[in-house]
Design a protein around this motif. Structure first.
Motif, PDB file in Angstrom:
ATOM      1  N   GLU A  61       3.773 -13.888 -14.618  1.00  0.00           N
ATOM      2  CA  GLU A  61       2.332 -13.838 -14.869  1.00  0.00           C
ATOM      3  C   GLU A  61       1.616 -15.047 -14.265  1.00  0.00           C
ATOM      4  O   GLU A  61       0.445 -14.952 -13.886  1.00  0.00           O
ATOM      5  N   ASP A  62       2.307 -16.162 -14.179  1.00  0.00           N
ATOM      6  CA  ASP A  62       1.713 -17.385 -13.643  1.00  0.00           C
ATOM      7  C   ASP A  62       1.696 -17.419 -12.124  1.00  0.00           C
ATOM      8  O   ASP A  62       1.142 -18.349 -11.524  1.00  0.00           O
ATOM      9  N   CYS A  63       2.293 -16.417 -11.487  1.00  0.00           N
ATOM     10  CA  CYS A  63       2.369 -16.343 -10.028  1.00  0.00           C
ATOM     11  C   CYS A  63       1.357 -15.321  -9.519  1.00  0.00           C
ATOM     12  O   CYS A  63       1.392 -14.159  -9.918  1.00  0.00           O
ATOM     13  N   ASP A  64       0.471 -15.731  -8.619  1.00  0.00           N
ATOM     14  CA  ASP A  64      -0.587 -14.816  -8.167  1.00  0.00           C
ATOM     15  C   ASP A  64      -0.110 -13.785  -7.152  1.00  0.00           C
ATOM     16  O   ASP A  64      -0.901 -12.992  -6.642  1.00  0.00           O
ATOM     17  N   LEU A  65       1.184 -13.737  -6.874  1.00  0.00           N
ATOM     18  CA  LEU A  65       1.715 -12.729  -5.966  1.00  0.00           C
ATOM     19  C   LEU A  65       1.780 -11.347  -6.611  1.00  0.00           C
ATOM     20  O   LEU A  65       1.851 -10.332  -5.916  1.00  0.00           O
ATOM     21  N   PHE A  66       1.772 -11.315  -7.945  1.00  0.00           N
ATOM     22  CA  PHE A  66       1.985 -10.058  -8.657  1.00  0.00           C
ATOM     23  C   PHE A  66       0.750  -9.638  -9.444  1.00  0.00           C
ATOM     24  O   PHE A  66      -0.088 -10.468  -9.803  1.00  0.00           O
ATOM     25  N   ASN A  67       0.643  -8.345  -9.716  1.00  0.00           N
ATOM     26  CA  ASN A  67      -0.496  -7.799 -10.446  1.00  0.00           C
ATOM     27  C   ASN A  67      -0.256  -7.910 -11.948  1.00  0.00           C
ATOM     28  O   ASN A  67      -0.007  -6.930 -12.654  1.00  0.00           O
ATOM     29  N   PHE A 145      -9.027 -15.280  -9.808  1.00  0.00           N
ATOM     30  CA  PHE A 145      -9.538 -14.833  -8.506  1.00  0.00           C
ATOM     31  C   PHE A 145      -8.522 -15.095  -7.397  1.00  0.00           C
ATOM     32  O   PHE A 145      -8.033 -16.202  -7.231  1.00  0.00           O
ATOM     33  N   THR A 146      -8.208 -14.033  -6.643  1.00  0.00           N
ATOM     34  CA  THR A 146      -7.455 -14.181  -5.399  1.00  0.00           C
ATOM     35  C   THR A 146      -8.205 -13.395  -4.331  1.00  0.00           C
ATOM     36  O   THR A 146      -8.742 -12.321  -4.597  1.00  0.00           O
ATOM     37  N   GLN A 147      -8.237 -13.933  -3.124  1.00  0.00           N
ATOM     38  CA  GLN A 147      -9.035 -13.316  -2.065  1.00  0.00           C
ATOM     39  C   GLN A 147      -8.554 -11.912  -1.740  1.00  0.00           C
ATOM     40  O   GLN A 147      -9.357 -11.001  -1.525  1.00  0.00           O
ATOM     41  N   LEU A 148      -7.251 -11.728  -1.729  1.00  0.00           N
ATOM     42  CA  LEU A 148      -6.706 -10.410  -1.404  1.00  0.00           C
ATOM     43  C   LEU A 148      -7.139  -9.369  -2.432  1.00  0.00           C
ATOM     44  O   LEU A 148      -7.555  -8.264  -2.084  1.00  0.00           O
ATOM     45  N   GLN A 154     -13.432  -4.816  -3.017  1.00  0.00           N
ATOM     46  CA  GLN A 154     -14.631  -4.584  -2.227  1.00  0.00           C
ATOM     47  C   GLN A 154     -14.518  -3.322  -1.377  1.00  0.00           C
ATOM     48  O   GLN A 154     -15.503  -2.615  -1.145  1.00  0.00           O
ATOM     49  N   GLU A 155     -13.317  -3.019  -0.918  1.00  0.00           N
ATOM     50  CA  GLU A 155     -13.107  -1.811  -0.112  1.00  0.00           C
ATOM     51  C   GLU A 155     -13.344  -0.542  -0.911  1.00  0.00           C
ATOM     52  O   GLU A 155     -13.699   0.499  -0.370  1.00  0.00           O
ATOM     53  N   MET A 156     -13.138  -0.621  -2.233  1.00  0.00           N
ATOM     54  CA  MET A 156     -13.239   0.561  -3.081  1.00  0.00           C
ATOM     55  C   MET A 156     -14.483   0.573  -3.943  1.00  0.00           C
ATOM     56  O   MET A 156     -14.853   1.598  -4.494  1.00  0.00           O
ATOM     57  N   GLU A 169      -2.179   0.714   2.492  1.00  0.00           N
ATOM     58  CA  GLU A 169      -1.444   0.124   3.599  1.00  0.00           C
ATOM     59  C   GLU A 169      -1.238  -1.363   3.363  1.00  0.00           C
ATOM     60  O   GLU A 169      -1.989  -2.022   2.673  1.00  0.00           O
ATOM     61  N   GLY A 170      -0.219  -1.924   4.015  1.00  0.00           N
ATOM     62  CA  GLY A 170      -0.033  -3.363   4.001  1.00  0.00           C
ATOM     63  C   GLY A 170       0.908  -3.828   2.911  1.00  0.00           C
ATOM     64  O   GLY A 170       1.598  -3.068   2.267  1.00  0.00           O
ATOM     65  N   VAL A 171       0.913  -5.147   2.684  1.00  0.00           N
ATOM     66  CA  VAL A 171       1.785  -5.756   1.700  1.00  0.00           C
ATOM     67  C   VAL A 171       1.307  -5.404   0.303  1.00  0.00           C
ATOM     68  O   VAL A 171       0.117  -5.356   0.039  1.00  0.00           O
ATOM     69  N   LYS A 172       2.246  -5.158  -0.615  1.00  0.00           N
ATOM     70  CA  LYS A 172       1.892  -4.653  -1.934  1.00  0.00           C
ATOM     71  C   LYS A 172       2.274  -5.633  -3.042  1.00  0.00           C
ATOM     72  O   LYS A 172       3.090  -6.515  -2.871  1.00  0.00           O
ATOM     73  N   PHE A 173       1.667  -5.428  -4.175  1.00  0.00           N
ATOM     74  CA  PHE A 173       1.879  -6.286  -5.326  1.00  0.00           C
ATOM     75  C   PHE A 173       2.046  -5.406  -6.544  1.00  0.00           C
ATOM     76  O   PHE A 173       1.659  -4.249  -6.528  1.00  0.00           O
ATOM     77  N   GLY A 174       2.575  -5.949  -7.640  1.00  0.00           N
ATOM     78  CA  GLY A 174       2.776  -5.025  -8.741  1.00  0.00           C
ATOM     79  C   GLY A 174       2.957  -5.600 -10.116  1.00  0.00           C
ATOM     80  O   GLY A 174       3.080  -6.795 -10.336  1.00  0.00           O
TER      81      GLY A 174
END
Length: 306
Positions: A61-67, A145-148, A154-156, A169-174
């Motif tokens: 949870e402390d890592c912004d790589l994951f959702n 907040f993370t830019q990705l 914003q796309e949706m 598409e692209g790199v995914k998170f979860g």
């Protein structure tokens, strides 16, 4: 016996890395390894499986790589709504929270619900107030907040569409999760998520629902799921694996693979799960292109993305 043992996941889906993404790929593997190492060390020092999975999920949870936690996706209103659950296979007690906002570590609140209330699940404004009254750490919006994630939203935005954290598409998170068995043979499971990008209407997925995305029972196994939550809810996936073991006499591997590769897939569901039984056997099946996952016991440490 293969005790103790722990497994974790960081989401499933279409996961691709180009050669230029080697640094990012290493960051994922390092994050998974860090959670595994800390969780397993706790198990070797006589901490319970429940304590271990809670700590491992907290690290993710402390890592912004994951959702989950810090890396949670944006809702349709531009907010972050987080869900989490944890279950103790020895007592069958469970705690879950849904719709938390601003809480740094939702899984800690879920664990408190398990330990200190007669309830299984609390949600929304009351769950947030519960976290405040019990002095859990809150963070400002800027922390989440993370830019990705913002760019994905914003796309949706305004389109009325929702997407899973691993779609497109692209790199995914979860979604993140952990399962463990301690030296006494007790199992536990924990799961945490930020839900779906651009989600509306107070949508809650499978992660905090006991029996759907999270389940633990010493008689069978501990399960944490990741994927298309609606399908996991309809199929009561985590409990289905347990039932196939308890009533059908299946092994952990047989039950988990049947549910993910046959039942779930036949219903159009995508995703995966991690599972451990009271003997320390681990299974990590998925029917998507990849799943962030790892496991550790006394003899081996494995982390995988594809």
């Amino acid at each position: 016996m293969k005790l103790p043992a722990i497994a974790i996941h960081g989401g499933s889906g279409t996961i691709t890395f180009d050669a230029k993404d080697s640094k990012l790929k290493k960051q994922y593997l390092d994050a998974l390894t860090a959670a595994l190492d800390v969780g397993f060390e706790m198990l070797t020092k006589e901490h319970s499986a429940t304590e271990s999975v809670c700590k491992a999920v907290t690290i993710l949870e402390d890592c912004d790589l994951f959702n989950a936690g810090k890396g949670s996706v944006f809702t349709a209103k531009g907010q972050h709504e987080m869900d989490a659950a944890i279950m103790d296979g020895k007592t069958l007690k469970a705690g879950a929270v849904a719709g938390l906002q601003g809480v740094k570590n939702p899984v800690l609140v879920a664990y408190d619900v398990l330990q200190n209330t007669p309830f299984v699940m609390i949600a929304g404004e009351e769950a947030i107030e519960y976290a405040r009254q019990n002095d859990f750490k809150f963070e400002p919006d800027s922390y989440f907040f993370t830019q990705l994630r913002y760019d994905q939203w914003q796309e949706m935005k305004g389109g009325g569409e929702m997407t899973l954290d691993h779609s497109g598409e692209g790199v995914k998170f979860g979604t993140v999760g952990a399962v463990a068995v301690d030296t006494d043979g007790n199992v536990a499971a924990a799961t945490s998520t930020g839900g779906m990008t651009n989600k509306a209407w107070g949508r809650v997925g499978d992660s905090p629902l006991i029996g759907a995305g999270t389940y633990a029972n010493n008689s069978t196994c501990a399960i944490s799921c990741t994927g298309h939550g609606e399908h996991f809810i309809r199929g009561v996936v985590a409990h289905d694996v347990s039932c196939r073991m308890e009533y059908g006499g299946k092994t952990l591997e047989q039950a988990a693979n049947q549910v993910i590769h046959e039942t779930l897939k036949r219903a159009g569901g995508e995703g995966g799960l991690i599972a451990v039984d009271s003997s320390g056997n681990i299974c990590m099946p998925f029917n998507t292109e990849g799943m962030y996952r790892g496991m550790k016991n006394k003899t081996q440490t494995i982390t995988r993305i594809f």
